[in-house]
Scaffold this active site. Structure first.
Site: not given
Length: 364
Positions: A114, A118, A185, A187-188, A227, A265
């Site tokens: 994915n 967020f 994450s 993805n940021t 995390k 993660n």
């Protein structure tokens, strides 16, 4: 046991675009969660009490953040037998996330990729949903623990990331049993840079200071979990462990119950899925390929942090044996996400029973 076996629903869901199936499923849970039709997917909760960071968990299996980013389905998810549910990641202001398509299945590997980024409706909407949840509105603590996961907006410069985390912490603190600070994450942009030495020290220092003020204001101190990513080498993990010890232990080295860590993660590695369809898509890989990476991180953290420091293990739990492996690696609690998508709610009960059996055999 649920009245609708997940095996019957999975072919229909897997015939859809992954994000469309995700939205359809959450929409159905949101509509059914306060009705008798909850029995279609509910599972009997295993009673295996365990106390961590001062919190009494009814069992040691929880839902990882990311599935219910807007906290719409807390009661419905609780009905699946989880001992704790973590919702979010929430950011101060709502954001759409990354362009679609942004979620991909790799069925041969029991995995997902994915790059959602967020996507969420923002802090105000999130808190409104949390407060609508009924699971503990009975004049006492409810039969489940609630974790609230916080992050930064993509538009916020990394130099001001702390501001976003403190804004979210202020908002979620009165409603959470624990708070998770998500800095892992992929993805940021630049988010994972917050795991580095000076940046992490500044972030945790600011969070610890604000938490003390909030504890005085609300008359309760709740733990904060950090995390982290699985893509960290030994030296990086040692730096993170040292920082966690600084803010989560007392002068004698005993854990204070103020801080914990969630490992891990999603991963950027594609070593385990080379050649598979969608394997080269950008984003974080979750599911079975992350199991051993995550367990390795847990083992190193346990060795560095000692026996009393709270660790929640997540990553690659697709069976009861996988859940047990997390505990054997050093995790106190276990979370599931991708396994729920591939195996359904029965995995929750199976995992909780297996961990209970492990604990019983260890005591004997």
């Amino acid at each position: 046991m649920s009245l609708l076996p997940y095996a019957a629903a999975r072919p229909f869901l897997f015939g859809m675009d992954p994000e469309a199936a995700h939205d359809l499923t959450l929409g159905a849970i949101a509509k059914l969660q306060h009705s008798p039709l909850t029995c279609l997917y509910s599972e009997t909760r295993v009673q295996d009490p365990f106390t961590l960071a001062g919190i009494a968990f009814p069992n040691r299996v929880g839902l990882a953040a990311g599935l219910d980013k807007n906290a719409r389905c807390i009661d419905g998810l609780a009905a699946m037998g989880f001992g704790f549910v973590e919702v979010g990641t929430v950011t101060p202001v709502g954001q759409r996330g990354n362009p679609k398509p942004r979620m991909f299945r790799l069925p041969k590997a029991n995995a997902l990729i994915n790059r959602l980024g967020f996507n969420n409706e923002g802090l105000d909407a999130f808190l409104a949903n949390v407060q609508r949840a009924r699971f503990r509105k009975q004049g006492r603590a409810g039969p489940m623990v609630l974790g609230l996961n916080i992050g930064k907006n993509a538009s916020t410069p990394i130099e001001r990331a702390i501001d976003d985390y403190l804004t979210c912490l202020d908002g979620v603190y009165p409603h959470a049993d624990y708070v998770t600070v998500n800095i892992s994450s992929p993805n940021t942009q630049n988010l994972r840079s917050l795991q580095s030495d000076q940046a992490l020290d500044a972030l945790l220092g600011a969070v610890a200071e604000r938490r003390e003020l909030l504890a005085q204001r609300h008359g309760r101190q709740i733990p904060v979990f950090l995390k982290i990513a699985p893509d960290l080498d030994k030296t990086q993990l040692e730096v993170i462990a040292a920082t966690l010890v600084r803010y989560g232990t007392d002068s004698s080295g005993e854990a204070t119950r103020a801080m914990g860590v969630i490992a891990t993660n999603t991963t950027l590695s594609r070593e385990a899925v080379k050649g598979m369809e969608h394997a080269e898509e950008t984003g974080g890989l979750s599911g079975s390929p992350v199991l051993h990476m995550s367990n390795q991180v847990i083992r190193q953290l346990r060795a560095s942090l000692g026996p009393g420091f709270p660790i929640i293990g997540v990553g690659g739990v697709l069976s009861a044996a996988d859940a047990v492996s997390k505990v054997q690696s050093g995790a106190d609690l276990v979370q599931i996400y991708t396994g729920l998508i591939y195996k359904g709610p029965s995995l929750v009960r199976e995992s909780a029973l297996a961990i209970q059996a492990l604990r019983t055999s260890t005591v004997q």
